[in-house]
Design an enzyme around this catalytic site. Sequence first.
Site, PDB file in Angstrom:
ATOM      1  N   SER A 126       0.833  -1.199   0.000  1.00 28.18           N
ATOM      2  CA  SER A 126       0.000   0.000   0.000  1.00 28.18           C
ATOM      3  C   SER A 126       0.866   1.247   0.000  1.00 28.18           C
ATOM      4  CB  SER A 126      -0.902   0.015   1.234  1.00 28.18           C
ATOM      5  OG  SER A 126      -1.560   1.263   1.335  1.00 28.18           O
ATOM      6  N   TYR A 139      -1.204   0.243  10.419  1.00 28.64           N
ATOM      7  CA  TYR A 139      -1.398  -0.365   9.100  1.00 28.64           C
ATOM      8  C   TYR A 139      -0.231   0.020   8.185  1.00 28.64           C
ATOM      9  CZ  TYR A 139      -3.669  -1.022   4.484  1.00 28.64           C
ATOM     10  OH  TYR A 139      -3.969  -1.367   3.193  1.00 28.64           O
TER      11      TYR A 139
HETATM   12  N1  NAP Z   1      -8.950  -0.697  -0.763  1.00 32.31           N
HETATM   13  C1  NAP Z   1      -7.919   0.115  -0.721  1.00 32.31           C
HETATM   14  O1  NAP Z   1      -8.084   1.343  -0.840  1.00 32.31           O
HETATM   15  C2  NAP Z   1      -6.533  -0.416  -0.562  1.00 32.31           C
HETATM   16  C3  NAP Z   1      -5.479   0.470  -0.724  1.00 32.31           C
HETATM   17  C4  NAP Z   1      -4.189  -0.002  -0.627  1.00 32.31           C
HETATM   18  C5  NAP Z   1      -3.968  -1.330  -0.370  1.00 32.31           C
HETATM   19  N2  NAP Z   1      -4.989  -2.194  -0.188  1.00 32.31           N
HETATM   20  C6  NAP Z   1      -4.674  -3.598   0.056  1.00 32.31           C
HETATM   21  O2  NAP Z   1      -5.219  -4.372  -0.977  1.00 32.31           O
HETATM   22  C7  NAP Z   1      -5.446  -5.703  -0.508  1.00 32.31           C
HETATM   23  C8  NAP Z   1      -6.837  -6.155  -0.911  1.00 32.31           C
HETATM   24  O3  NAP Z   1      -7.788  -5.390  -0.201  1.00 32.31           O
HETATM   25  P1  NAP Z   1      -9.245  -4.996  -0.713  1.00 32.31           P
HETATM   26  O4  NAP Z   1      -9.263  -3.533  -0.826  1.00 32.31           O
HETATM   27  O5  NAP Z   1      -9.594  -5.815  -1.879  1.00 32.31           O
HETATM   28  O6  NAP Z   1     -10.156  -5.322   0.546  1.00 32.31           O
HETATM   29  P2  NAP Z   1     -10.761  -6.700   1.079  1.00 32.31           P
HETATM   30  O7  NAP Z   1     -11.785  -7.180   0.147  1.00 32.31           O
HETATM   31  O8  NAP Z   1     -11.164  -6.437   2.469  1.00 32.31           O
HETATM   32  O9  NAP Z   1      -9.515  -7.674   1.042  1.00 32.31           O
HETATM   33  C9  NAP Z   1      -8.785  -8.062   2.141  1.00 32.31           C
HETATM   34  C10 NAP Z   1      -8.616  -9.550   2.032  1.00 32.31           C
HETATM   35  O10 NAP Z   1      -7.726 -10.044   3.033  1.00 32.31           O
HETATM   36  C11 NAP Z   1      -8.259 -11.259   3.499  1.00 32.31           C
HETATM   37  N3  NAP Z   1      -7.802 -11.602   4.832  1.00 32.31           N
HETATM   38  C12 NAP Z   1      -7.839 -10.850   5.949  1.00 32.31           C
HETATM   39  N4  NAP Z   1      -7.352 -11.555   6.973  1.00 32.31           N
HETATM   40  C13 NAP Z   1      -7.021 -12.772   6.492  1.00 32.31           C
HETATM   41  C14 NAP Z   1      -6.484 -13.943   7.062  1.00 32.31           C
HETATM   42  N5  NAP Z   1      -6.184 -14.000   8.353  1.00 32.31           N
HETATM   43  N6  NAP Z   1      -6.264 -15.002   6.272  1.00 32.31           N
HETATM   44  C15 NAP Z   1      -6.563 -14.965   4.956  1.00 32.31           C
HETATM   45  N7  NAP Z   1      -7.093 -13.891   4.352  1.00 32.31           N
HETATM   46  C16 NAP Z   1      -7.322 -12.813   5.129  1.00 32.31           C
HETATM   47  C17 NAP Z   1      -9.756 -11.033   3.514  1.00 32.31           C
HETATM   48  O11 NAP Z   1     -10.393 -12.295   3.560  1.00 32.31           O
HETATM   49  P3  NAP Z   1     -12.006 -12.450   3.594  1.00 32.31           P
HETATM   50  O12 NAP Z   1     -12.434 -12.276   2.162  1.00 32.31           O
HETATM   51  O13 NAP Z   1     -12.225 -13.820   4.086  1.00 32.31           O
HETATM   52  O14 NAP Z   1     -12.531 -11.380   4.485  1.00 32.31           O
HETATM   53  C18 NAP Z   1      -9.937 -10.290   2.239  1.00 32.31           C
HETATM   54  O15 NAP Z   1     -10.130 -11.170   1.176  1.00 32.31           O
HETATM   55  C19 NAP Z   1      -5.216  -5.647   0.992  1.00 32.31           C
HETATM   56  O16 NAP Z   1      -3.926  -6.156   1.265  1.00 32.31           O
HETATM   57  C20 NAP Z   1      -5.265  -4.175   1.304  1.00 32.31           C
HETATM   58  O17 NAP Z   1      -4.508  -3.861   2.445  1.00 32.31           O
HETATM   59  C21 NAP Z   1      -6.284  -1.755  -0.285  1.00 32.31           C
END
Ligand code: NAP
Lengths: 234, 436
Positions: A126, A139
Amino acid sequence: MKPVVLLLGATSDMGRAVARAYAAQGHPLHLAARDAARLALDAEDLRLRSGVDVWTHPFDVLAEDAASIMTGLAPPPSIVICFVGMMGTDPQLIMRTNYTGPAMVLEAAADFLQRQGGGVLVGVSSVAGDRGRAGNYVYGSAKAGLTAYLSGLRARLHGSKVRVVTVKPGFVHTRMTEGMDLPKALTAQPDEVARAIMEALEQGRDVVYVRPVWRLIMTIIRLLPEPVFKRLRI
Amino acid sequence: MKLAGWGNFPRMSCRVATLGAADEAQSWLDQPPMIARGLGRSYGDAALQPNLTLLTRRLDHILAFDPVTGLLSCEAGVTLETILDVFLPRGWLPPVSPGTKFVTLGGMVAADVHGKNHHKAGSFGGHVRSLRLMLADGRVVECGPDVEPELFWATIGGMGLTGLILSVSFHLLPVHTAFIRSEVLCAPNLEAAFDAFEASAGWTYTVAWIDCLTGGRNLGRCLLTRGELAEPDELPPGLLPRRKRPKRVPVDLPNWVLNRWSMRAFNTLYYNMAPAKPRPAIMDLDSFFYPLDALLEWNRIYGRNGFTQYQCVLPKPAGREGLRHLLATIQKSGFGSFLAVLKLFGGHAGGCLSFPMEGYTLALDFPVRPPTLALLHELDAIVADHAGRLYLAKDARTTPGMLRKGYPRLVGFQHIRDQWGATGRMQSLLAERLDL
Ligand SMILES: NC(=O)c1ccc[n+]([C@@H]2O[C@H](COP(=O)([O-])OP(=O)(O)OC[C@H]3O[C@@H](n4cnc5c(N)ncnc54)[C@H](OP(=O)(O)O)[C@@H]3O)[C@@H](O)[C@H]2O)c1
Ligand SMILES: Cc1cc2nc3c(=O)[nH]c(=O)nc-3n(C[C@H](O)[C@H](O)[C@H](O)COP(=O)(O)OP(=O)(O)OC[C@H]3O[C@@H](n4cnc5c(N)ncnc54)[C@H](O)[C@@H]3O)c2cc1C
């Protein structure tokens, strides 16, 4: 056969978009995530949409044996992408879920790809890891750890046939950012992330900012002297 | 989060929750009133509830498909665009399609949408085999024409007021190409337009663009388009389905852009393109069904004040006279839009609140301003006088009285809502405005 893709955290909004994009191009997929019911729905949806083979695997990055996901995958993947991450209030959980958990699994995946003779490893980190900000430094620090880990791993594997790509999405419209008031021009959709990742893999890039403007923003933020930065509270 | 329908009027701050899975919906049920929202392509306040609006965008799984019968089951947030992308290349077409593909299946069921083939195929609800519906108390019921038919026919066209549609099973239509053979007829006035519709009754798809600005001898002049699914031997050699990149209308244009002069200019342009004699043409499905989708966010050309679409249907016998009256009133006001559509509906039965009935439907856009709202009130009276009704998916301003006059099955609908515990709980702004 097209390269097989393994998605860790496949039920994330970004992961689902990437899965659909790869499936549309005919790549077989391994999906790993902790929610078996949603995983099964996703897998069937992908099969119906694209007719590709999809296998599902239970996966919790916090589990003792999380790295064992890399053993016994058939057919073996040559592209591994990790989406696992979380925001929240529990600092320890945030650190483990965003840094130590993914890093340990990526380490196993790197060894796996090396043994296999090549492949691509993608870690979703990120922009929050580019500088610790008042609002989300726990974070941010965990993502900083992951970014540093990926950078080191890339250096270690340089010269081998394994490539390492760091993705810094910037704001993305997903479950994680639900209800936040994000500036439209800086916020990407999940399928933009998918496109950016696939492009980066084709072009052999090391670090990807999904919307290029983020590279500029973070460069400026990184350059601010600490005495100025600490007052800004951005 | 600020939400509005496609007309950008009204625009409201709404608390939202995005449902990722059916069981997530259950955790919100103790906080009524609430309403489901798909892609927000209804024009007015049908998919708005400030207290809680449930977004279905993530209920987007294709669940099952039978390549023998064409029976497709999808979660309610799956879009028509997705279905076309996935199934058209395999030779399957949705049986009914509204004028945009940026709608969800939930929205298509809840508004019981109609397409250019209504006179042949009826509305979308008639092709639905079953629905899974989450009631206000969290129970999930399966319903269809033979299972809980009352609940089913209240949900078809029920504007989300019976519960949250979780998934939809319906039949796709086998097709041999992704093209339409179409031709355009010129009708110099309304009478000629009626005749052209009657003469085209054998065609699968018919629709007319109607000029609402010209009066006198040419009142109600139309360009009628009719089309058939093209067979492979009708295609010119080397034709491939084109994929055009949609253009986006970048910013809200100032309101004056849409004054009557610019609309008139648009109309003139359109008529000058019309051929003197019908000339058959082969068009891809996208250009035929969704001409406006090529301009993403075209609704913004109406500026910040927004607009409303007035769509009514008048039963066939009284309809001709009523339509003439409506058009004359609109023409005199000079407020009419360039987007005016006329179509002849068939006599297929629908749900309790389904809009279509056998007769002529007219749809046109109006910028939201006090004088146009007054005009729409006048139009309401004409529609009511001719036993017609308004389409709720387009409405943002009509009255409870007008609704009751147009929908005789409304009492039964409310009764079914009471019976299944939906009244006051599954409740949009539209429902509040119309005393439902
Ligand atoms: N959205 C943003 O603006 C943003 C910006 C920068 C970076 N990111 C990063 O992008 C990545 C994807 O995020 P997203 O935005 O698509 O949100 P998201 O849908 O909430 O994705 C997070 C994922 O991590 C999984 N997860 C959390 N704890 C876990 C565990 N203990 N074991 C296995 N899986 C686990 C969740 O699983 P479940 O599906 O089972 O809940 C979910 O699929 C993340 O690493 C996030 O930090 C997001
Ligand atoms: C350019 C354009 C052309 C159009 N052409 C036509 C046309 O030719 N024929 C026609 O019939 N319509 C037409 N429409 C209207 C459109 O088809 C309907 O308004 C449709 O309901 C929009 O679907 P949506 O997913 O955007 O639903 P929304 O606008 O989000 O919601 C519409 C209604 O459906 C309900 N709803 C949505 N999802 C669910 C769910 N999962 N469970 C329960 N209720 C739900 C909402 O509560 C609301 O009452 C057109 C609209 C536009 C913008």
